[in-house]
Design a protein around this motif. Structure first.
Motif, PDB file in Angstrom:
ATOM      1  N   ARG A 116      12.514  51.814  16.302  1.00 31.82           N
ATOM      2  CA  ARG A 116      12.785  51.620  17.726  1.00 31.82           C
ATOM      3  C   ARG A 116      11.533  51.381  18.564  1.00 31.82           C
ATOM      4  NH1 ARG A 116      17.004  55.721  20.065  1.00 31.82           N
ATOM      5  NH2 ARG A 116      16.912  54.168  21.697  1.00 31.82           N
ATOM      6  N   TYR A 117      10.429  52.050  18.225  1.00 25.41           N
ATOM      7  CA  TYR A 117       9.265  52.023  19.116  1.00 25.41           C
ATOM      8  C   TYR A 117       7.972  51.525  18.472  1.00 25.41           C
ATOM      9  CZ  TYR A 117      12.484  55.137  21.516  1.00 25.41           C
ATOM     10  OH  TYR A 117      13.596  55.680  22.089  1.00 25.41           O
ATOM     11  N   GLY A 118       7.928  51.421  17.171  1.00 24.27           N
ATOM     12  CA  GLY A 118       6.687  51.105  16.471  1.00 24.27           C
ATOM     13  C   GLY A 118       6.035  49.800  16.872  1.00 24.27           C
ATOM     14  N   GLN A 119       6.819  48.732  16.963  1.00 25.25           N
ATOM     15  CA  GLN A 119       6.233  47.434  17.295  1.00 25.25           C
ATOM     16  C   GLN A 119       5.576  47.448  18.667  1.00 25.25           C
ATOM     17  OE1 GLN A 119       9.349  44.541  16.777  1.00 25.25           O
ATOM     18  NE2 GLN A 119       8.731  44.155  14.656  1.00 25.25           N
ATOM     19  N   ARG A 120       6.228  48.079  19.631  1.00 26.77           N
ATOM     20  CA  ARG A 120       5.651  48.128  20.980  1.00 26.77           C
ATOM     21  C   ARG A 120       4.376  48.963  21.004  1.00 26.77           C
ATOM     22  NH1 ARG A 120      10.665  49.803  24.488  1.00 26.77           N
ATOM     23  NH2 ARG A 120      11.412  50.499  22.470  1.00 26.77           N
ATOM     24  N   ILE A 121       4.382  50.082  20.289  1.00 33.65           N
ATOM     25  CA  ILE A 121       3.189  50.940  20.269  1.00 33.65           C
ATOM     26  C   ILE A 121       2.033  50.216  19.578  1.00 33.65           C
ATOM     27  CG2 ILE A 121       2.222  53.048  19.254  1.00 33.65           C
ATOM     28  CD1 ILE A 121       4.928  54.393  19.916  1.00 33.65           C
ATOM     29  N   TYR A 122       2.293  49.580  18.433  1.00 37.30           N
ATOM     30  CA  TYR A 122       1.221  48.882  17.729  1.00 37.30           C
ATOM     31  C   TYR A 122       0.758  47.635  18.469  1.00 37.30           C
ATOM     32  CZ  TYR A 122       1.153  51.994  13.760  1.00 37.30           C
ATOM     33  OH  TYR A 122       0.992  53.089  12.956  1.00 37.30           O
ATOM     34  N   ALA A 123       1.649  46.955  19.177  1.00 39.47           N
ATOM     35  CA  ALA A 123       1.236  45.802  19.989  1.00 39.47           C
ATOM     36  C   ALA A 123       0.296  46.263  21.102  1.00 39.47           C
ATOM     37  CB  ALA A 123       2.456  45.103  20.573  1.00 39.47           C
ATOM     38  N   ARG A 124       0.625  47.379  21.711  1.00 34.85           N
ATOM     39  CA  ARG A 124      -0.252  47.903  22.763  1.00 34.85           C
ATOM     40  C   ARG A 124      -1.593  48.351  22.190  1.00 34.85           C
ATOM     41  NH1 ARG A 124       0.660  53.025  26.755  1.00 34.85           N
ATOM     42  NH2 ARG A 124      -1.362  52.841  27.762  1.00 34.85           N
ATOM     43  N   ALA A 125      -1.566  48.983  21.018  1.00 39.50           N
ATOM     44  CA  ALA A 125      -2.814  49.427  20.389  1.00 39.50           C
ATOM     45  C   ALA A 125      -3.696  48.231  20.030  1.00 39.50           C
ATOM     46  CB  ALA A 125      -2.512  50.257  19.144  1.00 39.50           C
ATOM     47  N   ALA A 126      -3.088  47.135  19.608  1.00 43.71           N
ATOM     48  CA  ALA A 126      -3.853  45.933  19.271  1.00 43.71           C
ATOM     49  C   ALA A 126      -4.488  45.321  20.516  1.00 43.71           C
ATOM     50  CB  ALA A 126      -2.958  44.908  18.582  1.00 43.71           C
ATOM     51  N   ALA A 127      -3.816  45.444  21.655  1.00 48.70           N
ATOM     52  CA  ALA A 127      -4.317  44.852  22.893  1.00 48.70           C
ATOM     53  C   ALA A 127      -5.256  45.767  23.669  1.00 48.70           C
ATOM     54  CB  ALA A 127      -3.140  44.463  23.781  1.00 48.70           C
ATOM     55  N   ASP A 128      -5.211  47.069  23.417  1.00 48.94           N
ATOM     56  CA  ASP A 128      -5.980  48.039  24.206  1.00 48.94           C
ATOM     57  C   ASP A 128      -6.803  48.934  23.278  1.00 48.94           C
ATOM     58  OD1 ASP A 128      -6.917  50.043  25.883  1.00 48.94           O
ATOM     59  OD2 ASP A 128      -4.956  50.507  26.757  1.00 48.94           O
ATOM     60  N   PRO A 129      -8.103  48.652  23.141  1.00 49.44           N
ATOM     61  CA  PRO A 129      -8.938  49.451  22.235  1.00 49.44           C
ATOM     62  C   PRO A 129      -8.972  50.943  22.587  1.00 49.44           C
ATOM     63  CG  PRO A 129     -10.095  47.453  22.909  1.00 49.44           C
ATOM     64  CD  PRO A 129      -8.845  47.534  23.732  1.00 49.44           C
ATOM     65  N   ALA A 130      -8.909  51.285  23.862  1.00 46.32           N
ATOM     66  CA  ALA A 130      -8.927  52.697  24.256  1.00 46.32           C
ATOM     67  C   ALA A 130      -7.653  53.402  23.788  1.00 46.32           C
ATOM     68  CB  ALA A 130      -9.079  52.828  25.770  1.00 46.32           C
ATOM     69  N   PHE A 131      -6.533  52.726  23.880  1.00 51.12           N
ATOM     70  CA  PHE A 131      -5.263  53.290  23.417  1.00 51.12           C
ATOM     71  C   PHE A 131      -5.293  53.472  21.904  1.00 51.12           C
ATOM     72  CE2 PHE A 131      -0.750  52.724  22.164  1.00 51.12           C
ATOM     73  CZ  PHE A 131      -0.201  53.795  22.850  1.00 51.12           C
ATOM     74  N   SER A 132      -5.814  52.469  21.200  1.00 46.29           N
ATOM     75  CA  SER A 132      -5.941  52.552  19.740  1.00 46.29           C
ATOM     76  C   SER A 132      -6.862  53.714  19.346  1.00 46.29           C
ATOM     77  CB  SER A 132      -6.492  51.234  19.192  1.00 46.29           C
ATOM     78  OG  SER A 132      -6.607  51.282  17.802  1.00 46.29           O
ATOM     79  N   ALA A 133      -7.956  53.878  20.081  1.00 42.35           N
ATOM     80  CA  ALA A 133      -8.886  54.980  19.804  1.00 42.35           C
ATOM     81  C   ALA A 133      -8.225  56.334  20.051  1.00 42.35           C
ATOM     82  CB  ALA A 133     -10.138  54.836  20.663  1.00 42.35           C
ATOM     83  N   ALA A 134      -7.387  56.409  21.074  1.00 47.55           N
ATOM     84  CA  ALA A 134      -6.673  57.665  21.356  1.00 47.55           C
ATOM     85  C   ALA A 134      -5.710  58.006  20.217  1.00 47.55           C
ATOM     86  CB  ALA A 134      -5.923  57.553  22.684  1.00 47.55           C
TER      87      ALA A 134
END
Length: 148
Positions: A38-56
């Motif tokens: 349900r949520y994985g693609q949106r979370i990983y898309a955001r992580a790919a676009a936002d390095p700070a989010f990925s680091a968190a």
């Protein structure tokens, strides 16, 4: 199909036919596979676009791994038992996440509560870390995209 039969099929790679699928109950609705679906693609898309989010997400995953090193999951023999232990641990993490959200909602005095502001980021980071642990533990696998 019985619930035991469904779990056995899931453990071996999932239900084989549409008639084998069990309607989602609480144990399926909050399982890491369903949350990822349900949520994985949106979370990983955001992580790919936002390095700070990925680091968190990476920092949260590292914190959980440190916790597990200090107080590991019960060791049971066999790979399936390890997957089952991780699955139940992640289900507990989901329960804690939901409890935090419910506490914040119930403790708020009005609809525009500051207690809920910023919770979306926290939830997404926690779920991203859970997904990473599930991938590493073999509970989740990337599926190939269908060719066109």
């Amino acid at each position: 199909m019985t619930m035991a039969g469904w779990w056995r099929a899931w453990w071996n790679g999932g239900p084989r036919a549409p008639e084998d699928e069990v309607p989602p109950g609480p144990e399926q609705a909050f399982a890491v596979r369903e949350l990822y679906r349900r949520y994985g693609q949106r979370i990983y898309a955001r992580a790919a676009a936002d390095p700070a989010f990925s680091a968190a997400i990476a920092a949260r995953e590292a914190a959980i791994r440190d916790l597990l090193r200090e107080d590991p999951l019960p060791r049971m023999p066999g790979r399936r038992a390890e997957k089952m232990g991780l699955n139940f641990y992640l289900l507990g993490q989901t329960h804690a996440l939901l409890q935090d959200l419910l506490d914040a909602a119930i403790d708020s005095e009005d609809d525009a509560s500051p207690a809920l502001s910023g919770r979306g980021d926290s939830v997404s980071v926690r779920m991203g870390a859970m997904f990473q642990l599930a991938f590493d533990g073999g509970l989740l696998t990337l599926e190939a995209s269908p060719r066109r």
